[in-house]
Design an enzyme around this catalytic site. Structure first.
Site, PDB file in Angstrom:
ATOM      1  N   HIS A 128      -4.984  -3.533   5.952  1.00 58.40           N
ATOM      2  CA  HIS A 128      -4.629  -3.856   4.566  1.00 58.40           C
ATOM      3  C   HIS A 128      -5.818  -4.451   3.824  1.00 58.40           C
ATOM      4  O   HIS A 128      -5.826  -5.625   3.487  1.00 58.40           O
ATOM      5  CB  HIS A 128      -3.431  -4.817   4.530  1.00 58.40           C
ATOM      6  CG  HIS A 128      -3.126  -5.303   3.146  1.00 58.40           C
ATOM      7  ND1 HIS A 128      -2.667  -4.470   2.146  1.00 58.40           N
ATOM      8  CD2 HIS A 128      -3.258  -6.524   2.564  1.00 58.40           C
ATOM      9  CE1 HIS A 128      -2.518  -5.157   1.035  1.00 58.40           C
ATOM     10  NE2 HIS A 128      -2.871  -6.407   1.256  1.00 58.40           N
ATOM     11  N   ASP A 172       0.837  -1.207   0.000  1.00 58.40           N
ATOM     12  CA  ASP A 172       0.000   0.000   0.000  1.00 58.40           C
ATOM     13  C   ASP A 172       0.873   1.259   0.000  1.00 58.40           C
ATOM     14  O   ASP A 172       0.515   2.282  -0.581  1.00 58.40           O
ATOM     15  CB  ASP A 172      -0.933   0.006   1.220  1.00 58.40           C
ATOM     16  CG  ASP A 172      -1.760  -1.272   1.294  1.00 58.40           C
ATOM     17  OD1 ASP A 172      -2.215  -1.722   0.235  1.00 58.40           O
ATOM     18  OD2 ASP A 172      -1.921  -1.819   2.402  1.00 58.40           O
TER      19      ASP A 172
END
Ligand code: NAI
Length: 334
Positions: free
Chosen positions: A194, A167
């Site tokens: 996540h 990310d």
């Protein structure tokens, strides 16, 4: 003479003697991740385990002339225990990836038991290792590992990490595409968890805090759901593997630097975090300084925008459910 600590910091041998184990090493992520770990000079012993092809991948990688031994293992002959024995860092990308239309949570039923069983083996054979969990859904698999380690009496919250680095990589890349800069100069702290709405990029802390609302909203959405782009483009053949391997290798590299006593090593990562425990959020990703014992310091979020505050509120609500799901799984299926 140098004092012992500084010798350790600068010598290429003493500070760099680490055993790294990859569980799920023959998979889409496992293979390039193992390759990148072979190129990391801190790694002196690389152990690759998979249900299939562990030895094949290890033999292939072992021909690369860096200064580490490579051993490959399968489930026969106690291979899992041997792969894990006394590892310093264990990377876990074992499990099934998403297909189009699936969320990470849809993987829970298959991956929960895989991760639980690998964590049990790690608890016995590498109780002091730093464990880096890549298998999805990370929001739930990390709590699963923590429950297993608690049951075995070897839980060290400073050494359990959910790998959210992809990310962070995507944020740098996508932001640089919007503002027309070199992605290597863009650093974005990503917090929360996540998956989808739990991924919260703190763009207000970058140099580009005044993006027009439309561009900002589109960018945040792309960061939160960037994984779907890969899942759709691969059209049923899996999710991110190569960018993920780079992300996993970066996180493992940072953990190794911390273990070796290098200073100012920070990464956002999903850990057993004090930040929002009082609100029932036991695991949360934020910027963490890494050190010889694993987590050295958990940084607070700092000044954030109203939009980010709102996103964090939503992330926390989802995380509480994801974490409970992992904890409940281990209680019901010890
Ligand atoms: P893959 O299917 O290509 O590879 C998985 C590997 O795990 C296979 O080689 C399989 O044999 C192995 N495996 C399965 N059960 C095992 C066990 N009990 N012990 C050892 N090995 C076992 O999948 P891929 O693409 O490598 O993805 C792996 C995991 O990583 C998935 O859960 C995926 O969702 C997750 N992932 C996580 C990301 C993150 O940012 N944290 C990003 C992308 C994927």
């Amino acid at each position: 003479m140098f004092p012992k600590s500084s010798v350790r910091q600068f010598s290429s041998s003493a500070a760099s003697a680490y055993k790294v184990t990859v569980l799920g090493a023959a998979g889409g992520i496992g293979q390039p991740l193992s390759l990148l770990m072979k190129l990391n000079h801190k790694v002196t012993n690389l152990a690759l385990y998979d249900l299939r092809l562990g030895k094949g991948v290890a033999t292939d990688i072992s021909h690369i002339p860096t200064n580490s031994t490579v051993e490959g293992y399968g489930p026969e002959d106690d291979g899992l225990a041997k792969a894990l024995k006394d590892a310093d860092v264990v990377l876990i990308p074992a499990g099934v990836p998403r297909k189009p239309g699936m969320t990470r949570d849809d993987l829970f039923n298959t991956n929960a038991s895989i991760v639980r069983d690998l964590a049990k083996a790690a608890a016995v054979n590498a109780p002091k290792a730093a464990l880096l969990i890549i298998s999805n859904p990370v929001n739930s698999t990390v709590p699963i590992v923590s429950e297993v380690l608690k049951e075995k009496g070897v839980y060290n919250p400073k050494k359990l990490f959910g790998v959210t680095t992809l990310d962070v990589l995507r944020s740098s890349r996508f932001l640089s595409q919007v503002v027309g800069t070199d992605p290597t100069t863009e650093t974005v702290t990503v917090v929360g968890g996540h998956s989808g709405v739990t991924i919260v990029p703190l763009l207000s802390q970058t140099k580009h805090k005044d993006l027009p609302k439309e561009k900002y909203d589109a960018l945040v959405h792309r960061i939160q759901f960037g994984g779907d782009e890969v899942v759709q483009a691969k059209n049923g053949a899996g999710s991110a593997t190569l960018s993920m391997a780079q992300a996993g290798a970066r996180m493992a590299g940072s953990v190794l630097k911390g273990l070796a006593g290098e200073t100012d090593i920070t990464e956002p990562t999903y850990i057993d975090s004090p930040l929002f425990k009082s609100e029932g959020v036991d695991f949360f990703s934020s910027r963490v300084t890494l050190g010889p014992e694993g987590v050295k310091e958990v940084h607070p979020l700092g000044t954030i925008s109203t939009a980010e505050e709102e996103m964090i509120k939503v992330a926390k609500e989802t995380l509480i459910k994801n974490i409970k799901k992992g904890v409940d799984f281990v209680k019901a299926n010890p």
